[in-house]
Design a protein around this motif. Sequence first.
Motif, PDB file in Angstrom:
ATOM      1  N   HIS A  87       7.571 -22.335  -0.976  1.00 46.41           N
ATOM      2  CA  HIS A  87       6.215 -22.410  -1.515  1.00 46.41           C
ATOM      3  C   HIS A  87       6.278 -22.573  -3.019  1.00 46.41           C
ATOM      4  CE1 HIS A  87       5.820 -18.434  -3.473  1.00 46.41           C
ATOM      5  NE2 HIS A  87       6.669 -18.033  -2.552  1.00 46.41           N
ATOM      6  N   GLY A  88       5.285 -23.260  -3.558  1.00 48.40           N
ATOM      7  CA  GLY A  88       5.208 -23.486  -4.992  1.00 48.40           C
ATOM      8  C   GLY A  88       4.815 -22.222  -5.739  1.00 48.40           C
ATOM      9  N   LEU A  89       5.051 -22.228  -7.034  1.00 47.76           N
ATOM     10  CA  LEU A  89       4.771 -21.057  -7.871  1.00 47.76           C
ATOM     11  C   LEU A  89       3.527 -21.193  -8.739  1.00 47.76           C
ATOM     12  CD1 LEU A  89       8.401 -20.244  -9.030  1.00 47.76           C
ATOM     13  CD2 LEU A  89       6.948 -18.882  -7.509  1.00 47.76           C
ATOM     14  N   SER A  90       2.839 -22.330  -8.668  1.00 48.56           N
ATOM     15  CA  SER A  90       1.649 -22.486  -9.506  1.00 48.56           C
ATOM     16  C   SER A  90       0.466 -22.963  -8.671  1.00 48.56           C
ATOM     17  CB  SER A  90       1.925 -23.471 -10.651  1.00 48.56           C
ATOM     18  OG  SER A  90       2.239 -24.741 -10.145  1.00 48.56           O
ATOM     19  N   GLY A  91      -0.700 -22.900  -9.267  1.00 45.12           N
ATOM     20  CA  GLY A  91      -1.914 -23.304  -8.565  1.00 45.12           C
ATOM     21  C   GLY A  91      -2.188 -22.404  -7.374  1.00 45.12           C
TER      22      GLY A  91
END
Length: 110
Positions: free
Chosen positions: A55-59
């Motif tokens: 999973h991404g770390l931003s937004g």
Amino acid sequence: MFTAQHQAKSRSISAPSFGEDRLPWDQQGRSRSTTSAANAVAYATSFRCPVRLYHGLSGGERFFGPASQRLALLAQRSGLDVKVVPVAGDHFTSVPEAMRQSIEFFREQQ
């Protein structure tokens, strides 16, 4: 979807809470059983192979971190090889790195 709902009914799964009150489908009036069937945490002990949760770390991707950690923790307590892999970026910009890491992970499994 039928399979997940069927499994939830036949195994009487109790999904641990990870913030269902923040999920869009709860706000639209779906029943709790539908939410449990759609909740991956409910199946944390059902994996049959090693799993990596990227999973991404931003937004908006930050929302998935705690839920993924909860899922991995429950799976690990059952002796399963499940790990969370945070990747720099948002839903779109994290994809290339997540794909690279997932390909590497699958190659290691051979």
